[in-house]
Design a protein around this motif. Sequence first.
Motif, PDB file in Angstrom:
ATOM      1  N   GLY A 140       8.176  -1.113  -7.445  1.00 20.63           N
ATOM      2  CA  GLY A 140       8.566  -2.033  -6.061  1.00 20.63           C
ATOM      3  C   GLY A 140       7.563  -2.690  -5.653  1.00 20.63           C
ATOM      4  N   ALA A 141       6.107  -1.886  -5.674  1.00 18.98           N
ATOM      5  CA  ALA A 141       4.639  -2.532  -5.145  1.00 18.98           C
ATOM      6  C   ALA A 141       4.169  -3.439  -6.003  1.00 18.98           C
ATOM      7  N   THR A 142       4.539  -3.592  -7.192  1.00 19.98           N
ATOM      8  CA  THR A 142       4.494  -4.532  -7.819  1.00 19.98           C
ATOM      9  C   THR A 142       4.889  -6.189  -7.497  1.00 19.98           C
ATOM     10  N   ALA A 143       5.938  -5.514  -7.562  1.00 19.09           N
ATOM     11  CA  ALA A 143       7.332  -7.038  -7.480  1.00 19.09           C
ATOM     12  C   ALA A 143       7.078  -7.027  -5.472  1.00 19.09           C
ATOM     13  N   VAL A 144       6.711  -6.203  -4.579  1.00 21.20           N
ATOM     14  CA  VAL A 144       6.458  -6.934  -3.075  1.00 21.20           C
ATOM     15  C   VAL A 144       5.122  -7.360  -3.330  1.00 21.20           C
ATOM     16  N   THR A 145       3.876  -7.573  -4.272  1.00 23.63           N
ATOM     17  CA  THR A 145       3.131  -7.893  -4.213  1.00 23.63           C
ATOM     18  C   THR A 145       2.670  -9.338  -4.657  1.00 23.63           C
TER      19      THR A 145
ATOM     20  N   LEU B 274       0.839  -1.384  -0.301  1.00 24.36           N
ATOM     21  CA  LEU B 274       0.215  -0.100  -0.235  1.00 24.36           C
ATOM     22  C   LEU B 274       0.622   1.188  -0.056  1.00 24.36           C
ATOM     23  N   GLY B 275       1.507   1.057   1.069  1.00 23.20           N
ATOM     24  CA  GLY B 275       2.961   2.517   1.086  1.00 23.20           C
ATOM     25  C   GLY B 275       3.686   2.632  -0.334  1.00 23.20           C
ATOM     26  N   LEU B 276       3.925   1.693  -0.772  1.00 21.48           N
ATOM     27  CA  LEU B 276       4.955   2.115  -2.268  1.00 21.48           C
ATOM     28  C   LEU B 276       3.825   2.082  -3.584  1.00 21.48           C
ATOM     29  N   PHE B 277       3.054   1.683  -3.579  1.00 24.77           N
ATOM     30  CA  PHE B 277       1.814   2.052  -4.387  1.00 24.77           C
ATOM     31  C   PHE B 277       0.883   3.631  -3.966  1.00 24.77           C
ATOM     32  N   ILE B 278       0.318   3.903  -3.091  1.00 22.51           N
ATOM     33  CA  ILE B 278      -0.101   5.387  -2.739  1.00 22.51           C
ATOM     34  C   ILE B 278       1.042   6.533  -2.953  1.00 22.51           C
ATOM     35  N   ILE B 279       2.631   6.171  -2.884  1.00 25.02           N
ATOM     36  CA  ILE B 279       3.677   6.849  -3.148  1.00 25.02           C
ATOM     37  C   ILE B 279       3.794   6.874  -4.003  1.00 25.02           C
ATOM     38  N   ALA B 280       3.549   6.528  -5.151  1.00 22.78           N
ATOM     39  CA  ALA B 280       3.753   6.369  -6.441  1.00 22.78           C
ATOM     40  C   ALA B 280       2.520   7.155  -7.134  1.00 22.78           C
ATOM     41  N   ILE B 281       1.357   7.168  -6.840  1.00 20.62           N
ATOM     42  CA  ILE B 281       0.606   7.510  -7.191  1.00 20.62           C
ATOM     43  C   ILE B 281       0.869   8.915  -7.351  1.00 20.62           C
TER      44      ILE B 281
END
Length: 201
Positions: free
Chosen positions: A78-83, A33-40
Motif C-alpha cells: 500500500g505504501a509503495t502504491a500510494v507513493t 509514512l503511516g503505511l511504511f512505518i506500520i509495515a516495518i
Amino acid sequence: MNSQLIDQLRLRLGANGLPYEIPMHPQLVHLTLGLFIIAILFDIAGTLFPIERPIFKFLALPAIRSSFFDVGWYNLVGATAVTFFTVAFGFFELLLANPAVNQKSDWGLSPGWTMLLHGIGGILLLGIFVAMTVWRGLQRYRWRKDTSRQVQWSYLLAGVAILGILYAHGTLGAHLGEEFGIHVTAAELIREGANQNILLK
C-alpha cells in the motif's frame, strides 16, 4: 511558478497557488509514512514474536506470528502504491510554487535548493520503496515461504535506516511549508499584499 503550465492546462489558481483548496502532497505523505512505518514495525514484531509470545499469553490476546507478517507485507504494498501519487502530486505542486528567493531555511538552504533536494529525494525514495517491496515479496513468496520468520534481518535493518531517511526528507518538506510558506494560503496572501480578512471570509 510555471506560467506556461498554468496556461496550457488552463488552471484557475486559488489563494494558495493551487487549483484546489488543500495541497494534496502533504496529505498523501502522511498516508505513505503511516503505511511504511506500520509495515516495518509489524515485520519487527513478527520477527520478535518468540519473545513477545508470553506477553500475548498473559494478556489473553490471540496472536499468530504469520498475521504480523501479513500486515507488514500488505502495508508495504500500500505504501509503495500510494507513493506514486504522492510523488506525482508533489512535482505538480512544486511546479506551481512561487517562493520568496531571499529566504533561508533552518538548514541554511534557499527555497530553490530545498525544492530540488526534496524533489530528487522523492524520486529516490519511490525507487527505494519499489525495491523494498520486490525484496519483501521475494522473501514472502520464494526465499522464506517455508520458514516461520518471513523476513531477513538485513531487510529490517534497511527498513529502519529508511525511516531515518524519511525523517530527513520530511524535514525538507516541512521547511517548504512552514518556513517558506509554499502553498500555505495565509503566507501566499501576505506575500501578495492581499487583505486576508476579506479573501478568507
